[in-house]
Write an enzyme that holds these catalytic residues in place. Sequence first.
Site, short mmCIF file in Angstrom:
data_model
loop_
_atom_site.label_atom_id
_atom_site.label_comp_id
_atom_site.label_asym_id
_atom_site.label_seq_id
_atom_site.Cartn_x
_atom_site.Cartn_y
_atom_site.Cartn_z
N TYR A 90 0.79 -1.23 0.00
CA TYR A 90 0.00 0.00 0.00
C TYR A 90 0.83 1.29 0.00
CZ TYR A 90 -3.89 -3.11 1.01
OH TYR A 90 -4.82 -4.11 0.93
N PRO A 103 -11.31 -0.53 -2.09
CA PRO A 103 -12.49 -1.34 -2.43
C PRO A 103 -13.76 -0.67 -1.95
CG PRO A 103 -11.50 -2.20 -0.44
CD PRO A 103 -10.65 -1.03 -0.87
N HIS A 328 -7.75 0.97 2.10
CA HIS A 328 -7.59 -0.45 2.42
C HIS A 328 -6.41 -0.76 3.35
CE1 HIS A 328 -8.38 -4.58 1.97
NE2 HIS A 328 -8.37 -4.72 0.67
N SER A 535 -10.56 -12.21 -5.05
CA SER A 535 -10.80 -12.30 -3.61
C SER A 535 -12.24 -12.73 -3.35
CB SER A 535 -10.55 -10.95 -2.93
OG SER A 535 -10.68 -11.07 -1.53
#
Length: 636
Positions: A90, A103, A328, A535
């Site tokens: 990240y 997301p 996230h 995912s």
Amino acid sequence: MPILEREPPKGRRESYVLPKVPVPPLKQTLDMYLNCMKHLVKEEQYQKTKAIVVKFGEPGGTGELLQKKLLERSEKTYNWVYDYWLEDMYLNQRLALPVNSNPAMVFPKQNFKDRKDSLRFAAHLITGVLEYKERIDTRVLPVDFARGQLAGTPLCMKQYYRLFNTYRLPGHKRDTLIIHKPGSTEQEHIIVACKNQFFVLDLVVNKKKLKEMDILTQLEKIVKMAENSEERQPPFGLLTSDGRTEWAQAREVLIKDSVNRESLAVIEKCLCVLCLDNPSGMEVGDTSRALLMLHGGGHEKMGANRWYDKPMQFIVGEDGVCGTVCEHSPFEGIVLVACTEYLMKFMATSVSELPTPARLLWKTTPHIQDLLKASAERLQRLVRDLDMDVHKFEVYGKEFIKKQKMSPDAYIQVALQLAFYRCNGRLVSTYESASIRRFHEGRVDNIRSATSEALAFVKAMTDEKASLSDSEKMKQLWDAINAQTNYTITAITGLGIDNHLLGLREIAQELKMERPEIFTDETYVASNQFILSTSQVPTTVEMFCCYGPVVPNGYGCCYNPQSDHLLFSVTSFHGSTETCSAVFIKALDEGLVEMRDLCRKSNKPQSSAALAASKAVVNNQGAGSKLPSTLQKTGK
């Protein structure tokens, strides 16, 4: 410094009783790495890679030295991979947060009668947020436990404690995750975005928490203030939608003025952001709702009515389009699901004199106006490029798969490989998030779903379809499912290869060594280009998760298996000639039907070993980590 923790949390310390993430044996990781990549690269390249790996792992070689240093790091820290992983996954990434990293969770469509009805919903939602936050602060959330084969193992709860008290601060080369003290008096407010304006809504007035009707009153005041065009401020939320370096540079310009510094400080310390959206004007369906959550429809719609650095942004649209979009880095999808499901259930249950909410003020200059214009244009390009398709496969659901004594997750992963092969005639490095929360501060590792067994199966269903019997195809399906399941067990027990290779690479950098050839090799570069990023994010209420691709020529695929249907959110970019979300969905549909037909024709009981292995996949349900763009990784 990547993480600034204002003060360690007090109260129950569940995660400290958990074991540390293990450091896998070096030889095991190197052997698995070769096995994962052999069928994904050309033979000549594989032989070159094999020689490099053998040299790296030889006795007394570079690999042994780095492994020793990694073991020493493990002894000194609670989690040897956490900081490496957080930065690589990240904080080091430079692409914009919308689509590329953040997301979204799409709530059920609401049927509001009017604007006030939507504000009632918003007030009730924020009341639920405050109740959930209090449960977090007082450490009364029940500890999560693993299910399936390793049932009963307690899971690390730290991610829950970072839902509302964190903020991602942009940096020129690396962002910083700021963690505020839980229950801090600095965090007694939320930010409300309305018509691209930002307002402070204090939740504690005269040392008393606002009741739900009070929150509604304040929201009504904010809506009225936002309609006052004479006091309207520029759409500064656009800056947070830009690339991280561009936003960091713009922020440096902003903070030269004290008014801007104060407004930024208020936002950076808030509990969450509530975005009150106008009707989008779009036809309301699953795909359009998902797009509005991910990027707001660009600056011409709701894209500026956001502050993308804040981990929890709740969106309430006047047209009933609601959900949340999340930064996230502090937590995974399963934590987001737990929070939002609590809120959805809270929403299904169940005025005094207050100061007027404050509008955040900004000082602008011609240079700042140019920065805003540039951010708006870049966001609009991203919005136009995203190809989203939310699809409900209704032929069957996970109950049919369970009746075949198969793991739904492994089955769907094999189906995704079949769909990709149908579209492209090859398999590629695939990412499926694997939860490692059974360890202290565990986040995720990667399940590499593009196995050699999956390749054999997809070929049996396509290229070799006419030459193989159904029983032979069924055997290869079981081989593929068992390989997927076995890798899942390896990853969720902390023995996956991706985190280990990352640790070895970062240790070499810390030692100021020349980067070992294993990490500059073409195969390693390809292994980190996740053209298929997947995912599983299952829910027990009617909502779904979505995210964008992580490479320009890739797919993002989030799936939610339900009893009688399977829900897929597939994304790609229009700018790539190699991808098309609708084509991928069509291939996925065809493959799922063919796999069902094959199972029906060849319905034989599986081995007891395969049945036992399939149970472990339940432990990974809801790992829900969307892999951010890996484009930057290969250039380190």
